[in-house]
Design a protein around this motif. Structure first.
Motif, PDB file in Angstrom:
ATOM      1  N   GLU A 158       0.832  -1.214   0.000  1.00  0.00           N
ATOM      2  CA  GLU A 158       0.000   0.000   0.000  1.00  0.00           C
ATOM      3  C   GLU A 158       0.866   1.262   0.000  1.00  0.00           C
ATOM      4  O   GLU A 158       0.552   2.242  -0.705  1.00  0.00           O
ATOM      5  CB  GLU A 158      -0.923  -0.010   1.217  1.00  0.00           C
ATOM      6  N   THR A 159       1.941   1.165   0.774  1.00  0.00           N
ATOM      7  CA  THR A 159       2.852   2.324   0.815  1.00  0.00           C
ATOM      8  C   THR A 159       3.475   2.555  -0.561  1.00  0.00           C
ATOM      9  O   THR A 159       3.513   3.680  -1.086  1.00  0.00           O
ATOM     10  CB  THR A 159       3.947   2.094   1.867  1.00  0.00           C
ATOM     11  N   GLN A 160       3.941   1.412  -1.166  1.00  0.00           N
ATOM     12  CA  GLN A 160       4.556   1.509  -2.498  1.00  0.00           C
ATOM     13  C   GLN A 160       3.527   1.901  -3.550  1.00  0.00           C
ATOM     14  O   GLN A 160       3.858   2.603  -4.510  1.00  0.00           O
ATOM     15  CB  GLN A 160       5.206   0.184  -2.854  1.00  0.00           C
ATOM     16  N   GLN A 161       2.270   1.416  -3.371  1.00  0.00           N
ATOM     17  CA  GLN A 161       1.219   1.778  -4.320  1.00  0.00           C
ATOM     18  C   GLN A 161       0.968   3.281  -4.296  1.00  0.00           C
ATOM     19  O   GLN A 161       0.779   3.900  -5.345  1.00  0.00           O
ATOM     20  CB  GLN A 161      -0.076   1.012  -3.966  1.00  0.00           C
ATOM     21  N   ASN A 162       0.973   3.825  -3.107  1.00  0.00           N
ATOM     22  CA  ASN A 162       0.796   5.277  -2.997  1.00  0.00           C
ATOM     23  C   ASN A 162       1.944   6.020  -3.665  1.00  0.00           C
ATOM     24  O   ASN A 162       1.733   7.027  -4.367  1.00  0.00           O
ATOM     25  CB  ASN A 162       0.693   5.678  -1.520  1.00  0.00           C
ATOM     26  N   GLN A 163       3.134   5.478  -3.439  1.00  0.00           N
ATOM     27  CA  GLN A 163       4.312   6.100  -4.072  1.00  0.00           C
ATOM     28  C   GLN A 163       4.204   5.993  -5.595  1.00  0.00           C
ATOM     29  O   GLN A 163       4.535   6.934  -6.323  1.00  0.00           O
ATOM     30  CB  GLN A 163       5.578   5.427  -3.575  1.00  0.00           C
ATOM     31  N   LEU A 164       3.717   4.730  -6.084  1.00  0.00           N
ATOM     32  CA  LEU A 164       3.583   4.509  -7.517  1.00  0.00           C
ATOM     33  C   LEU A 164       2.546   5.449  -8.116  1.00  0.00           C
ATOM     34  O   LEU A 164       2.749   6.007  -9.198  1.00  0.00           O
ATOM     35  CB  LEU A 164       3.192   3.058  -7.793  1.00  0.00           C
ATOM     36  N   ASN A 165       1.463   5.585  -7.461  1.00  0.00           N
ATOM     37  CA  ASN A 165       0.425   6.498  -7.961  1.00  0.00           C
ATOM     38  C   ASN A 165       0.957   7.927  -8.067  1.00  0.00           C
ATOM     39  O   ASN A 165       0.628   8.658  -9.013  1.00  0.00           O
ATOM     40  CB  ASN A 165      -0.787   6.455  -7.050  1.00  0.00           C
ATOM     41  N   GLN A 166       1.757   8.286  -7.088  1.00  0.00           N
ATOM     42  CA  GLN A 166       2.327   9.634  -7.107  1.00  0.00           C
ATOM     43  C   GLN A 166       3.297   9.783  -8.279  1.00  0.00           C
ATOM     44  O   GLN A 166       3.297  10.803  -8.978  1.00  0.00           O
ATOM     45  CB  GLN A 166       3.040   9.899  -5.773  1.00  0.00           C
ATOM     46  N   LEU A 167       4.088   8.678  -8.527  1.00  0.00           N
ATOM     47  CA  LEU A 167       5.020   8.713  -9.650  1.00  0.00           C
ATOM     48  C   LEU A 167       4.276   8.762 -10.976  1.00  0.00           C
ATOM     49  O   LEU A 167       4.685   9.455 -11.912  1.00  0.00           O
ATOM     50  CB  LEU A 167       5.930   7.486  -9.609  1.00  0.00           C
ATOM     51  N   LEU A 168       3.161   7.930 -11.117  1.00  0.00           N
ATOM     52  CA  LEU A 168       2.365   7.947 -12.355  1.00  0.00           C
ATOM     53  C   LEU A 168       1.790   9.321 -12.597  1.00  0.00           C
ATOM     54  O   LEU A 168       1.754   9.814 -13.737  1.00  0.00           O
ATOM     55  CB  LEU A 168       1.218   6.906 -12.262  1.00  0.00           C
TER      56      LEU A 168
END
Length: 414
Positions: A126-136
């Motif tokens: 979830e933490t990485q997903q949030n980071q990924l969404n921010q990167l996208l």
């Protein structure tokens, strides 16, 4: 004497013709039996032909359904190659399946170990997903899939997809062919020798069919010959009937034209009527055992129906049987006198003879006498048998004389 000799020759010829008639009738019966057996055999042959034809057609359809019109040797070769390829692919898939089972067991064991790690990893995910969404968002991508699509060449992706679809289609076709062949074989294996044997069996069935057709043709010819023979036998029977009528007429004419034989001829004719009447009466009294006849010399004879219709002379009868025969003949004479005579016969007396009869025969004898009794004919019985009193309605009782008085007569009625 010459006429009598000619008569005897004609009689012997007549007997031979009668024997020939019996032989012809036996031949007719034999042909009829043969015809019946031939019909049965023909029906069985037709049924056998139908069954073999049905079996041949089924086997032929089975072969056609298997070959589908293709060359059998090529088809067998292709089937062998396909079976070998499928067998090889099956063995290969079995190995892969075993490896996947081992991997599945390993993964299952890891699953329990990873269950505890999953929670921590999920939080990290979830933490990485949030980071990924921010990167996208920062890189202006809508989703991760868009990123992946951007990372591969489109033609390469299509090529891989086509290869996957082609492989899946081949697997499905191979599985369908394998299933179809397995159902048709029913656990059997088709080899060249077996197929050659099947082809030979078909040829043998064709040859048997040709033989059966030839046999049916021969039977039909035999049947036609038998029918012609039967027609000929009918014609012979008609000719024989005509000959018998001519012989009978010649015999009658011969007897009539004999010198001083006309009266004898008429007497014999009348005697035949009397004998027939007496024979019927005797058969009734004796329960069908005896019939009365006379031979060529006009001597009365008795035919014993209970002893293979053997001919017996009168002197071989017992006392009771002789009495019954005489009684039947007397009744026959009395009937003819009543019918043909100018003077009316009013009374017929029978003197003794009843003592030799048993109860059953006595009852039948009395019944026979009752049948000829009428208003114009009375029957008197002279006898010492006391049992006869029961059957006689009116009796004259005669008492023997004594020293003191003479004979006495008394009337008695039932």
């Amino acid at each position: 004497k010459n006429n009598e000799r000619i008569l005897e020759e004609l009689s012997e010829e007549y007997i031979k013709i009668k024997e020939n008639k019996v032989n012809i009738e036996n031949i007719i019966q034999k042909h009829s039996n043969n015809l019946y057996e031939i019909n049965i055999e023909l029906i069985r042959t037709v049924e056998s032909y139908a069954e073999k034809k049905k079996s041949r057609d089924e086997k032929y359809k089975e072969v056609i359904s298997i070959t589908r019109g293709e060359d059998t040797l090529v088809l067998i070769s292709n089937i062998d190659e396909e079976i070998n390829r499928i067998t090889y692919q099956e063995e290969k898939n079995k190995k892969i399946l075993e490896e996947q089972k081992i991997e599945y067991e390993r993964v299952t064991s890891l699953k329990s170990n990873l269950a505890g790690v999953l929670y921590i990893e999920k939080e990290e995910y979830e933490t990485q997903q949030n980071q990924l969404n921010q990167l996208l968002k920062d890189n202006k991508f809508e989703s991760i899939n868009e990123v992946k699509r951007s990372s591969l060449d489109l033609d390469y992706i299509r090529k891989i997809q086509d290869e996957i679809m082609h492989y899946d289609d081949e697997i499905n076709i191979a599985q369908l062919k394998y299933k179809e062949l397995k159902e048709k074989l029913c656990g059997r294996r088709i080899d060249k020798e077996k197929f050659k044997s099947l082809k030979n069996n078909i040829n043998i069935i064709h040859e048997e069919l040709i033989k059966i057709k030839e046999k049916i043709s021969r039977k039909n010819n035999k049947l036609l010959n038998l029918e012609k023979s039967l027609d000929r036998v009918d014609e012979i029977n008609k000719d024989l009937d005509k000959i018998n009528k001519d012989i009978k007429l010649l015999e009658e004419l011969k007897d009539v034209v004999k010198d001083k034989q006309f009266v004898e001829y008429m007497s014999i004719s009348r005697l035949m009527d009397i004998c027939e009447n007496a024979s019927n009466r005797l058969a009734f009294i004796t329960n069908g055992r005896y019939n009365l006849e006379f031979d060529k010399k006009l001597n009365f004879i008795v035919r014993d129906n209970f002893n293979n219709r053997a001919i017996r002379t009168i002197d071989t009868l017992s006392g009771g049987e002789l009495f019954l025969t005489s009684l039947a003949l007397a009744i026959g004479f009395s009937s003819q006198i009543q019918l043909k005579g100018n003077s009316i016969l009013e009374v017929l007396f029978l003197d003794e003879g009843f003592g030799t009869l048993d109860d059953k025969t006595l009852k039948q004898t009395i019944k026979s006498l009752e049948e000829i009794y009428s208003k114009n004919l009375s029957i008197g019985i002279i006898s010492h048998i006391k049992d006869l009193k029961v059957y006689i309605p009116a009796k004259i009782i005669v008492t023997s004389p004594t020293e003191k008085e003479g004979s006495k007569i008394k009337l008695e009625y039932n």
